[in-house]
Design an enzyme around this catalytic site. Structure first.
Site, PDB file in Angstrom:
ATOM      1  N   ASP A  66       0.817  -1.214   0.000  1.00  0.00           N
ATOM      2  CA  ASP A  66       0.000   0.000   0.000  1.00  0.00           C
ATOM      3  C   ASP A  66       0.851   1.265   0.000  1.00  0.00           C
ATOM      4  OD1 ASP A  66       0.940  -0.491   2.555  1.00  0.00           O
ATOM      5  OD2 ASP A  66      -1.013  -0.865   3.424  1.00  0.00           O
ATOM      6  N   ASN A 134      -7.271  -3.191  14.283  1.00  0.00           N
ATOM      7  CA  ASN A 134      -8.671  -3.482  13.918  1.00  0.00           C
ATOM      8  C   ASN A 134      -8.791  -4.651  12.944  1.00  0.00           C
ATOM      9  OD1 ASN A 134      -7.793  -2.425  11.509  1.00  0.00           O
ATOM     10  ND2 ASN A 134      -9.178  -0.667  11.491  1.00  0.00           N
ATOM     11  N   GLU A 141      -9.507  -2.230   5.349  1.00  0.00           N
ATOM     12  CA  GLU A 141     -10.116  -1.976   6.639  1.00  0.00           C
ATOM     13  C   GLU A 141     -11.336  -2.881   6.829  1.00  0.00           C
ATOM     14  OE1 GLU A 141      -8.528  -0.253   8.684  1.00  0.00           O
ATOM     15  OE2 GLU A 141      -8.048   1.779   8.045  1.00  0.00           O
TER      16      GLU A 141
HETATM   17  C1  F6R Z   1       1.624  -1.552   6.070  1.00  0.00           C
HETATM   18  C2  F6R Z   1       0.271  -2.077   6.156  1.00  0.00           C
HETATM   19  C3  F6R Z   1      -0.496  -2.115   7.438  1.00  0.00           C
HETATM   20  C4  F6R Z   1       0.343  -2.457   8.673  1.00  0.00           C
HETATM   21  C5  F6R Z   1      -0.510  -2.417   9.929  1.00  0.00           C
HETATM   22  C6  F6R Z   1       0.311  -2.654  11.185  1.00  0.00           C
HETATM   23  O1  F6R Z   1       2.114  -1.635   4.756  1.00  0.00           O
HETATM   24  O2  F6R Z   1      -0.220  -2.468   5.167  1.00  0.00           O
HETATM   25  O3  F6R Z   1      -1.526  -3.065   7.302  1.00  0.00           O
HETATM   26  O4  F6R Z   1       0.916  -3.707   8.508  1.00  0.00           O
HETATM   27  O5  F6R Z   1      -1.168  -1.189  10.021  1.00  0.00           O
HETATM   28  O6  F6R Z   1       1.191  -1.587  11.373  1.00  0.00           O
HETATM   29  P1  F6R Z   1       2.309  -1.618  12.511  1.00  0.00           P
HETATM   30  O7  F6R Z   1       3.280  -2.696  12.132  1.00  0.00           O
HETATM   31  O8  F6R Z   1       2.940  -0.260  12.464  1.00  0.00           O
HETATM   32  O9  F6R Z   1       1.616  -1.909  13.792  1.00  0.00           O
END
Ligand code: F6R
Length: 240
Positions: A66, A134, A141
């Site tokens: 992403d 979440n 999401e």
């Molecule tokens: C990042 C992504 C997100 C993260 C998720 C966890 O490329 O796609 O899904 O993997 O938000 O983020 P952290 O590791 O910062 O807790």
């Protein structure tokens, strides 16, 4: 899903980097990558292996999950993150690294091109994932469908708050992103999801033992043939 529980986040990173090294050292490999705090230690291990000459990225093509809808050169863009945490320190060719642009003139066309490119290159061999508190994977999401493809998405208030630590004010936290879809991720031959810390315990439970559904997009991984979760004891608190 095969779940491996490790004592610390460092142990998770060691095991994850070893599993990834097996794929990276193949004659040709397509790697799916993630940003965020969780994989940083794993990337550091991969850099160390590269420096000690046991790992080369010269035959690797990467696809990132992403990107925020902010310019690629922004200090908090995921392109910048990847350069600073991995690409600048290994022998990967710049044109073999693919991070969608979040500010393309036609963002939907950008996401379709991303899908086509993955297909044209023969699919992703291993996709490294983190998980949102979440239950999001990539920026899929809650509410994201199992058959969703790469697209422009709106970030939830929760995710914006979770990521606000990287921006000066709440206003600067992006509201939109481009993300690989759930189906794009599930198409990978192998999935490796990492989670560390107590803030992820609820999401890990929902992903591993919860009902499969849009409330927790990570729960769709239950249907994957080759999915591995590597988590620390804190993140595993509700599944043990
Ligand atoms: C990042 C992504 C997100 C993260 C998720 C966890 O490329 O796609 O899904 O993997 O938000 O983020 P952290 O590791 O910062 O807790």
């Amino acid at each position: 899903i095969t779940v491996y529980v490790f004592k610390t986040a460092n142990d998770v990173a060691l095991a994850a980097s070893q599993m990834m090294a097996g794929t990276i050292n193949q004659p040709k490999c397509n790697l799916g990558l993630a940003t965020g705090s969780t994989p940083v230690k794993t990337y550091t291990q991969l850099i160390k292996m590269h420096q000690s000459r046991v790992l080369s990225f010269k035959n690797v093509t990467t696809f990132n999950l992403d990107e925020y809808c902010i310019p690629s050169h922004h200090s908090q863009s995921y392109r910048t993150f990847m350069q600073e945490n991995l690409f600048d320190y290994v022998d990967i060719k710049p044109y073999d690294t693919h991070v969608m642009s979040g500010t393309a003139v036609d963002p939907e066309a950008e996401t379709r091109a991303f899908e086509s490119l993955i297909l044209a290159r023969g699919g992703v061999d291993l996709w490294l994932l983190g998980i949102g508190a979440n239950g999001h994977i990539g920026f899929n999401e809650p509410g994201s469908e199992e058959l969703s493809r790469s697209r422009v998405v709106e970030l939830t208030a929760r995710t914006r708050k979770d990521n606000a630590r990287f921006f000066e004010t709440m206003d600067q936290v992006p509201t939109h992103a481009v993300s690989a879809g759930v189906a794009t991720i599930l198409d990978a031959k192998c999935i490796l999801l990492l989670a560390t810390g107590a803030a992820k315990a609820e999401a890990i439970k929902a992903a591993v033992v919860g009902p499969r559904g849009v409330e927790c997009p990570a729960s769709f991984i239950q249907g994957h043939r080759h999915a591995v979760f590597m988590v620390d004891e804190e993140a595993a608190a509700f599944i043990e």
